[in-house]
Motif scaffolding. Structure first.
Motif, PDB file in Angstrom:
ATOM      1  N   GLY A  19       8.436  -9.001   2.200  1.00 20.64           N
ATOM      2  CA  GLY A  19       8.618  -8.247   0.761  1.00 20.64           C
ATOM      3  C   GLY A  19       8.634  -9.335  -0.353  1.00 20.64           C
ATOM      4  N   THR A  30      13.277  -7.549  -1.072  1.00 18.92           N
ATOM      5  CA  THR A  30      13.001  -6.129  -0.702  1.00 18.92           C
ATOM      6  C   THR A  30      13.598  -5.955   0.607  1.00 18.92           C
ATOM      7  N   THR A  55      10.003  -1.562   3.194  1.00 14.16           N
ATOM      8  CA  THR A  55       8.664  -1.893   3.728  1.00 14.16           C
ATOM      9  C   THR A  55       8.007  -1.542   4.935  1.00 14.16           C
ATOM     10  N   ARG A  72       6.018   3.154   3.107  1.00 11.70           N
ATOM     11  CA  ARG A  72       4.974   3.099   2.487  1.00 11.70           C
ATOM     12  C   ARG A  72       4.094   4.239   2.415  1.00 11.70           C
ATOM     13  N   ASP A 128       7.730   2.096  -1.211  1.00 12.01           N
ATOM     14  CA  ASP A 128       7.659   0.584  -1.115  1.00 12.01           C
ATOM     15  C   ASP A 128       7.575   0.048  -2.556  1.00 12.01           C
TER      16      ASP A 128
END
Length: 158
Positions: free
Chosen positions: A36, A91, A96, A101, A106
């Motif tokens: 991330g 992150t 993630t 996603r 994300d």
């Protein structure tokens, strides 16, 4: 024969786990090496002074300026400028994950999209979008392509 077929995916998972464990044992995977926090980079076919005109970022990156760090440097082989960005805040792993996603949650997808749009603006002067709708009547294949297209907006190739 059946035994050999199921052993291939099992062996692949084992190799991936061993590599990850080996990298962690050697100090990789800490600090800036987390997925991330990596720099996302595009090469823009423009000199560095055009990329940061008057010290300002291109408009798509300017929208995220309070959330990202941006750096520029000459691209190798005198091929323009490398434009890189990353999120300032770490992150969380849940953001993630594959489900995040696919759901478009994300936060790195915003950075990827901004880099693609900045590259398009700097090189072509506009952000080119595909014609919509691509067909006049919905078909099963068209629905699948539409679903994939909507979900891939933040995951395009930089």
């Amino acid at each position: 024969m059946k035994r050999a077929l199921w052993m291939v995916p099992v062996a692949a998972v084992g190799v991936a786990a061993a590599r990850k464990a080996g990298a962690a044992a050697h100090g990789a995977g800490t600090g800036d090496d987390r997925a991330g926090d990596r720099w996302l980079t595009v090469t823009v076919n423009r000199p560095e002074e055009d990329v940061r005109r008057d010290g300002k970022l291109p408009e798509p990156l300017e929208r995220l300026a309070d959330r990202i760090d941006v750096r520029t440097r000459p691209a190798p082989g005198d091929r323009g400028t490398e434009l890189a960005a990353r999120l300032r805040e770490p992150t969380p792993p849940a953001a993630t994950s594959v489900p995040a996603r696919l759901a478009g949650q994300d936060p790195r997808q915003d950075v990827r999209r901004a880099l693609r749009e900045a590259k398009a603006l700097l090189e072509a002067g506009e952000i080119m979008l595909p014609d919509s709708p691509p067909t006049t009547r919905p078909t099963p294949g068209g629905r699948l392509v539409g679903l994939i297209g909507r979900r891939s907006g933040g995951e395009g190739v930089l």
